[in-house]
Scaffold this motif. Sequence first.
Motif, PDB file in Angstrom:
ATOM      1  N   GLU A 123       6.854  -5.177  -2.255  1.00  0.00           N
ATOM      2  CA  GLU A 123       5.615  -4.687  -2.842  1.00  0.00           C
ATOM      3  C   GLU A 123       4.535  -4.790  -1.785  1.00  0.00           C
ATOM      4  O   GLU A 123       4.349  -5.851  -1.190  1.00  0.00           O
ATOM      5  CB  GLU A 123       5.257  -5.542  -4.058  1.00  0.00           C
ATOM      6  N   TYR A 124       3.859  -3.689  -1.528  1.00  0.00           N
ATOM      7  CA  TYR A 124       2.788  -3.713  -0.530  1.00  0.00           C
ATOM      8  C   TYR A 124       1.835  -2.554  -0.794  1.00  0.00           C
ATOM      9  O   TYR A 124       2.097  -1.700  -1.647  1.00  0.00           O
ATOM     10  CB  TYR A 124       3.366  -3.649   0.888  1.00  0.00           C
ATOM     11  N   GLU A 125       0.744  -2.537  -0.061  1.00  0.00           N
ATOM     12  CA  GLU A 125      -0.236  -1.470  -0.235  1.00  0.00           C
ATOM     13  C   GLU A 125      -0.187  -0.522   0.947  1.00  0.00           C
ATOM     14  O   GLU A 125       0.009  -0.960   2.086  1.00  0.00           O
ATOM     15  CB  GLU A 125      -1.640  -2.075  -0.369  1.00  0.00           C
ATOM     16  N   ARG A 126      -0.338   0.745   0.665  1.00  0.00           N
ATOM     17  CA  ARG A 126      -0.345   1.736   1.747  1.00  0.00           C
ATOM     18  C   ARG A 126      -1.070   2.994   1.284  1.00  0.00           C
ATOM     19  O   ARG A 126      -1.372   3.161   0.100  1.00  0.00           O
ATOM     20  CB  ARG A 126       1.083   2.088   2.149  1.00  0.00           C
ATOM     21  N   TYR A 127      -1.330   3.870   2.243  1.00  0.00           N
ATOM     22  CA  TYR A 127      -1.870   5.182   1.899  1.00  0.00           C
ATOM     23  C   TYR A 127      -0.733   6.076   1.437  1.00  0.00           C
ATOM     24  O   TYR A 127       0.321   6.121   2.071  1.00  0.00           O
ATOM     25  CB  TYR A 127      -2.529   5.831   3.120  1.00  0.00           C
ATOM     26  N   GLU A 128      -0.971   6.774   0.321  1.00  0.00           N
ATOM     27  CA  GLU A 128       0.002   7.759  -0.136  1.00  0.00           C
ATOM     28  C   GLU A 128      -0.717   9.093  -0.288  1.00  0.00           C
ATOM     29  O   GLU A 128      -1.924   9.132  -0.524  1.00  0.00           O
ATOM     30  CB  GLU A 128       0.613   7.323  -1.473  1.00  0.00           C
ATOM     31  N   ALA A 129       0.042  10.175  -0.166  1.00  0.00           N
ATOM     32  CA  ALA A 129      -0.551  11.509  -0.286  1.00  0.00           C
ATOM     33  C   ALA A 129      -1.255  11.640  -1.632  1.00  0.00           C
ATOM     34  O   ALA A 129      -0.725  11.230  -2.662  1.00  0.00           O
ATOM     35  CB  ALA A 129       0.531  12.566  -0.150  1.00  0.00           C
TER      36      ALA A 129
END
Length: 313
Positions: free
Chosen positions: A78-84
């Motif tokens: 589980e982590y945070e990232r930029y998604e389209a």
Amino acid sequence: KVFGDSYRPDYSSVSSIFREFGFGDFFLKNIFDFFGETSFGTRVRTRPETWSIMGDNILKGIKISFKKAAFGVKKDLEYERYEACEKCGGSGSEDGELKNCPVCNGAGEIRTTRQSFFGNVISSRTCSNCRGRGKVIAKPCSQCNGEGRVYKKTKFAMNIPAGVSTGTRLKISGKGNAGIRGGAYGDLYVQIEVTPHKQFVRDGYNIFSKKKITFYEAALGSKVMVETLDGKDEIKIVPGIQSGERIKLKNKGIQHLGRNMRGDHIIEIVVETPKKMTKKEIKLIQEIAKAKGLKVGNGTTNFITKLKKAFKS
Ligand SMILES: [Zn+2]
Ligand SMILES: [Zn+2]
């Protein structure tokens, strides 16, 4: 940032630096030929930049247990990232409409003219506002403010293969950040940290442990149970084994990363001298010792204390 940085020289600024140091155009022409830019003379042009920008890579550290590192494990990440951005499909535009860039008036580049020995030199640089496209989004997407991506939590189950160790870095393609305005996703790098085991010490793909045996087992030989990665196992103690001797359990170590073979488990024998003995035990051992002509005590610390005092006086 750990990954994803790219470097591309800007020739127009390079040429002005060289001019400041008194280098002529002939020198500059050769320099640009050397770097593969041959259009010097009337124009010095930088390559147009692309509209979309590729996403950065992400580095994430995780801790796993000794046994999971040895046998592999499926782990929820589980982590945070930029998604389209789902609203605009990554384009960054609310309605898909474009307008001319107000900075370069739609040209995509900004030109400057300079005097030189050969005449006017027109140099141009890519417009940073539209990144050379000449067009900008007319109305930015309200969800992503025109970036084409949003920052959010993500989750997926990854397979950690058997044999990883502290410092192993696994690459998962496309699981990094989404790019800007439809740019490709970067990669995710998962860096492993293995927590130490209570009994086992790892060295590469071999593991080491210690097994305490009694003085009697060491002297007479025995079969004793030991803990291995695969559970309990019986090992043979040959009569007369010494403290510090090693017994190798072949192929009982850790599986090699990406290969179908295992290291060994090496067990170091620790012979324990009896600390508390019954009167009967003491008597029996004394008999053996006396038969060998050894001067021995009576099995209590009193004797040792007396002996020490005798030496001191
Ligand atoms: Zn959007
Ligand atoms: Zn522009």
